[in-house]
Write a protein that holds these residues in place. Structure first.
Motif, PDB file in Angstrom:
ATOM      1  N   TYR A 223       6.950   0.052  10.943  1.00  0.00           N
ATOM      2  CA  TYR A 223       5.965   1.121  11.050  1.00  0.00           C
ATOM      3  C   TYR A 223       5.171   1.158   9.738  1.00  0.00           C
ATOM      4  CZ  TYR A 223       8.488   2.679  15.200  1.00  0.00           C
ATOM      5  OH  TYR A 223       9.072   2.742  16.452  1.00  0.00           O
ATOM      6  N   PRO A 224       3.927   0.702   9.745  1.00  0.00           N
ATOM      7  CA  PRO A 224       3.143   0.602   8.500  1.00  0.00           C
ATOM      8  C   PRO A 224       3.039   1.911   7.725  1.00  0.00           C
ATOM      9  CG  PRO A 224       2.055  -0.589  10.274  1.00  0.00           C
ATOM     10  CD  PRO A 224       3.193   0.173  10.907  1.00  0.00           C
ATOM     11  N   GLU A 225       3.042   3.031   8.429  1.00  0.00           N
ATOM     12  CA  GLU A 225       2.969   4.320   7.738  1.00  0.00           C
ATOM     13  C   GLU A 225       4.212   4.578   6.888  1.00  0.00           C
ATOM     14  OE1 GLU A 225       3.863   7.867  10.281  1.00  0.00           O
ATOM     15  OE2 GLU A 225       3.764   6.393  11.906  1.00  0.00           O
ATOM     16  N   LEU A 226       5.281   3.842   7.198  1.00  0.00           N
ATOM     17  CA  LEU A 226       6.548   3.997   6.483  1.00  0.00           C
ATOM     18  C   LEU A 226       6.776   2.867   5.485  1.00  0.00           C
ATOM     19  CD1 LEU A 226       9.277   5.406   6.116  1.00  0.00           C
ATOM     20  CD2 LEU A 226      10.111   4.154   8.113  1.00  0.00           C
ATOM     21  N   ASP A 227       6.619   1.633   5.956  1.00  0.00           N
ATOM     22  CA  ASP A 227       6.845   0.452   5.126  1.00  0.00           C
ATOM     23  C   ASP A 227       6.142  -0.724   5.798  1.00  0.00           C
ATOM     24  OD1 ASP A 227       8.253  -2.005   4.034  1.00  0.00           O
ATOM     25  OD2 ASP A 227       9.306  -0.456   2.906  1.00  0.00           O
ATOM     26  N   LYS A 228       5.480  -1.560   5.012  1.00  0.00           N
ATOM     27  CA  LYS A 228       4.716  -2.663   5.581  1.00  0.00           C
ATOM     28  C   LYS A 228       5.528  -3.946   5.717  1.00  0.00           C
ATOM     29  CE  LYS A 228       0.246  -0.925   4.005  1.00  0.00           C
ATOM     30  NZ  LYS A 228      -0.989  -1.215   3.222  1.00  0.00           N
ATOM     31  N   GLU A 229       6.758  -3.951   5.217  1.00  0.00           N
ATOM     32  CA  GLU A 229       7.561  -5.172   5.254  1.00  0.00           C
ATOM     33  C   GLU A 229       8.893  -5.001   5.985  1.00  0.00           C
ATOM     34  OE1 GLU A 229       8.035  -6.579   1.295  1.00  0.00           O
ATOM     35  OE2 GLU A 229       5.898  -7.019   1.007  1.00  0.00           O
ATOM     36  N   ARG A 230       9.523  -3.853   5.824  1.00  0.00           N
ATOM     37  CA  ARG A 230      10.848  -3.650   6.411  1.00  0.00           C
ATOM     38  C   ARG A 230      10.763  -2.882   7.723  1.00  0.00           C
ATOM     39  NH1 ARG A 230      14.543  -0.738   2.240  1.00  0.00           N
ATOM     40  NH2 ARG A 230      12.650   0.534   1.999  1.00  0.00           N
ATOM     41  N   LEU A 232      12.240  -0.220  10.597  1.00  0.00           N
ATOM     42  CA  LEU A 232      12.852   1.106  10.491  1.00  0.00           C
ATOM     43  C   LEU A 232      14.364   0.980  10.321  1.00  0.00           C
ATOM     44  CD1 LEU A 232      12.812   4.184  10.654  1.00  0.00           C
ATOM     45  CD2 LEU A 232      12.785   3.982  13.154  1.00  0.00           C
ATOM     46  N   GLY A 233      14.976   0.070  11.074  1.00  0.00           N
ATOM     47  CA  GLY A 233      16.415  -0.120  10.968  1.00  0.00           C
ATOM     48  C   GLY A 233      16.849  -0.579   9.601  1.00  0.00           C
ATOM     49  N   GLN A 234      16.101  -1.490   8.984  1.00  0.00           N
ATOM     50  CA  GLN A 234      16.432  -1.965   7.642  1.00  0.00           C
ATOM     51  C   GLN A 234      16.369  -0.832   6.625  1.00  0.00           C
ATOM     52  OE1 GLN A 234      13.475  -5.135   7.588  1.00  0.00           O
ATOM     53  NE2 GLN A 234      15.088  -6.690   7.556  1.00  0.00           N
ATOM     54  N   ILE A 235      15.395   0.027   6.771  1.00  0.00           N
ATOM     55  CA  ILE A 235      15.266   1.172   5.861  1.00  0.00           C
ATOM     56  C   ILE A 235      16.430   2.137   6.052  1.00  0.00           C
ATOM     57  CG2 ILE A 235      13.845   3.190   5.297  1.00  0.00           C
ATOM     58  CD1 ILE A 235      11.412   1.454   6.144  1.00  0.00           C
ATOM     59  N   LEU A 236      16.782   2.378   7.308  1.00  0.00           N
ATOM     60  CA  LEU A 236      17.866   3.321   7.593  1.00  0.00           C
ATOM     61  C   LEU A 236      19.227   2.783   7.144  1.00  0.00           C
ATOM     62  CD1 LEU A 236      16.806   4.530  11.153  1.00  0.00           C
ATOM     63  CD2 LEU A 236      16.544   5.756   8.974  1.00  0.00           C
ATOM     64  N   LEU A 237      19.383   1.464   7.083  1.00  0.00           N
ATOM     65  CA  LEU A 237      20.655   0.880   6.659  1.00  0.00           C
ATOM     66  C   LEU A 237      20.730   0.631   5.157  1.00  0.00           C
ATOM     67  CD1 LEU A 237      21.761  -1.731   9.361  1.00  0.00           C
ATOM     68  CD2 LEU A 237      22.707   0.529   8.890  1.00  0.00           C
ATOM     69  N   GLU A 238      19.704   1.017   4.416  1.00  0.00           N
ATOM     70  CA  GLU A 238      19.742   0.868   2.957  1.00  0.00           C
ATOM     71  C   GLU A 238      21.032   1.502   2.423  1.00  0.00           C
ATOM     72  OE1 GLU A 238      18.529  -0.348  -0.749  1.00  0.00           O
ATOM     73  OE2 GLU A 238      17.408  -0.682   1.105  1.00  0.00           O
ATOM     74  N   PRO A 239      21.837   0.755   1.664  1.00  0.00           N
ATOM     75  CA  PRO A 239      23.145   1.292   1.231  1.00  0.00           C
ATOM     76  C   PRO A 239      23.019   2.480   0.278  1.00  0.00           C
ATOM     77  CG  PRO A 239      23.069  -1.099   0.999  1.00  0.00           C
ATOM     78  CD  PRO A 239      21.668  -0.650   1.271  1.00  0.00           C
ATOM     79  N   SER A 291       9.137  18.708  -8.306  1.00  0.00           N
ATOM     80  CA  SER A 291       9.447  17.963  -9.524  1.00  0.00           C
ATOM     81  C   SER A 291       9.786  16.501  -9.270  1.00  0.00           C
ATOM     82  CB  SER A 291      10.591  18.654 -10.284  1.00  0.00           C
ATOM     83  OG  SER A 291      11.752  18.748  -9.471  1.00  0.00           O
ATOM     84  N   TRP A 292       9.852  16.092  -8.007  1.00  0.00           N
ATOM     85  CA  TRP A 292      10.056  14.677  -7.677  1.00  0.00           C
ATOM     86  C   TRP A 292       9.296  14.355  -6.396  1.00  0.00           C
ATOM     87  CZ3 TRP A 292      13.554  18.411  -6.265  1.00  0.00           C
ATOM     88  CH2 TRP A 292      14.028  18.391  -4.947  1.00  0.00           C
ATOM     89  N   ASP A 293       9.071  13.076  -6.191  1.00  0.00           N
ATOM     90  CA  ASP A 293       8.373  12.610  -4.994  1.00  0.00           C
ATOM     91  C   ASP A 293       9.398  12.344  -3.888  1.00  0.00           C
ATOM     92  OD1 ASP A 293       5.844  12.640  -6.207  1.00  0.00           O
ATOM     93  OD2 ASP A 293       6.164  10.644  -7.067  1.00  0.00           O
ATOM     94  N   VAL A 294       9.241  13.019  -2.763  1.00  0.00           N
ATOM     95  CA  VAL A 294      10.125  12.802  -1.622  1.00  0.00           C
ATOM     96  C   VAL A 294       9.815  11.436  -1.010  1.00  0.00           C
ATOM     97  CG1 VAL A 294      10.770  13.611   0.677  1.00  0.00           C
ATOM     98  CG2 VAL A 294      10.328  15.270  -1.163  1.00  0.00           C
ATOM     99  N   PRO A 295      10.819  10.564  -0.848  1.00  0.00           N
ATOM    100  CA  PRO A 295      10.584   9.223  -0.291  1.00  0.00           C
ATOM    101  C   PRO A 295       9.981   9.267   1.110  1.00  0.00           C
ATOM    102  CG  PRO A 295      12.735   9.319  -1.344  1.00  0.00           C
ATOM    103  CD  PRO A 295      12.216  10.735  -1.290  1.00  0.00           C
TER     104      PRO A 295
END
Length: 361
Positions: A223-230, A232-239, A291-295
């Motif tokens: 989903y380009p609005e989220l990530d242009k390379e990974r 959705l599943g890869q992002i959700l499985l980030e350790p 005070s921080w950027d929400v991912p």
């Protein structure tokens, strides 16, 4: 008189659902992964009935660092994040999540992780799959600085559906009694430091999966609005990020002074449900959400699930995986130490008078 039926087939354990040979194959496959986590304090041979860990060693570091040692232990699992791993057939990261959920809790008390045990309950043992799961656990132990001392694999076809498994762990660490961090030293005016997360970590995945279903999302899609390379599943499985080496390094740098009053691992309940556990009942934590950027992943889930902001902060870490409550005079120095260890850290709030709650502004 009825005759005995001698033609009945002789049953085996494998036909009942437990493959001993596959279990033995797993033991051989995981040996090298476990050994890479061993240090000189691990005793005995691989495959023993129980693991042995020596508290001291020849250089007497233990006696030098601990005069009144307290053992600290905890146990935790990965929750429904395993279902995503199963769907995507990616098994080599979920073990790091399991280690992280345990050791990140332990260091909150000021403890150094010593060793870890894992437990896998599974429908059917597939040696290649089990090796990947345990490799992830070993990788997590290496990042945490602890030994993978042993574990258990339970093949239970009557309990788990085909393809299913569950993963849990147990950890033990040590802390000096006088330096145990329990929130009792938190004072008004203290600064709250936030260490960024690597993503969702290992909490809230039941809601994540419901959002995916509700919005008809595809975990194998980019989903380009989220990530242009990974995907959705890869992002959700980030350790889950493991903070133990960074936090323990900071704790060891203060031999006499105790500038850290409280800490919190931001898991289920988010900032409101975890930072409050480090507060006395007469103080509040005032946290500035700007005070921080929400991912992006959290914004993505909020949008597609139409989740209210308060619910997002109640369920997810929202980009802050760990917090420290420190004396104002030491805040900048502690931040510098953490940054040198590779952490991204910022001041996200302060301690004010109150009733033991977290205020988000």
């Amino acid at each position: 008189m009825a005759r005995k039926n001698s033609s009945k087939k002789a049953l085996t354990y494998a036909e009942a659902g437990v493959d001993i040979e596959a279990g033995d194959a797993v033991v051989g496959r995981i040996k090298s992964h476990m050994r890479k986590t061993y240090g000189p304090r691990v005793l005995g041979q691989h495959g023993a009935f129980a693991g042995c860990f020596r508290l001291d060693y020849n250089e007497k570091l233990f006696k030098r660092n601990y005069k009144d040692p307290v053992l600290v232990s905890g146990t935790d699992g990965v929750g429904t994040k395993v279902l995503l791993a199963i769907d995507l057939k990616v098994y080599d990261t979920i073990g790091q999540d399991c280690v992280a959920m345990n050791v990140n809790d332990m260091i909150v008390q000021g403890a150094e992780p010593l060793f870890f045990l894992d437990y896998v309950g599974i429908h059917k043992v597939v040696p290649e799959q089990m090796e990947q799961i345990v490799k992830g656990v070993a990788d997590g132990c290496h990042l945490a600085g602890c030994a993978l001392l042993g574990g258990e694999t339970a093949e239970m076809a009557d309990v788990y559906k085909p393809g299913d498994f569950d993963l849990a762990g147990f950890s033990v660490g040590v802390a000096e009694l006088s330096k145990v961090v329990d929130g009792s030293r938190v004072e008004e005016g203290d600064i709250i430091l936030g260490l960024t997360s690597s993503g969702i970590h290992s909490n809230g995945y039941t809601l994540v999966r419901k959002i995916i279903e509700h919005a008809n999302l595809d975990i194998r899609t980019i989903y380009p609005e989220l990530d242009k390379e990974r995907t959705l599943g890869q992002i959700l499985l980030e350790p889950t990020r493991i903070y133990s080496k960074s936090i323990c390094s900071v704790l060891r740098s203060y031999k006499r002074k105790q500038p850290i009053g409280g800490m919190a691992h931001i898991t289920g309940g988010g900032l409101p449900g975890n930072v409050n556990r480090a507060l006395p009942n007469n103080l509040d934590a005032l946290i500035n959400k700007k005070s921080w950027d929400v991912p992006p992943i959290f914004k993505f889930l909020k949008k597609h699930g139409n989740v209210k902001p308060a619910e997002m902060f109640r369920v997810f870490n929202m980009g802050i995986g760990y917090t420290m409550i420190v004396r104002p005079h030491f805040a900048d120095a502690i931040m510098d130490k953490l940054k040198r260890k590779g952490e991204t850290v910022m001041k996200i709030g302060e301690i004010v008078k109150g009733s033991g709650k977290v205020q988000l502004k």
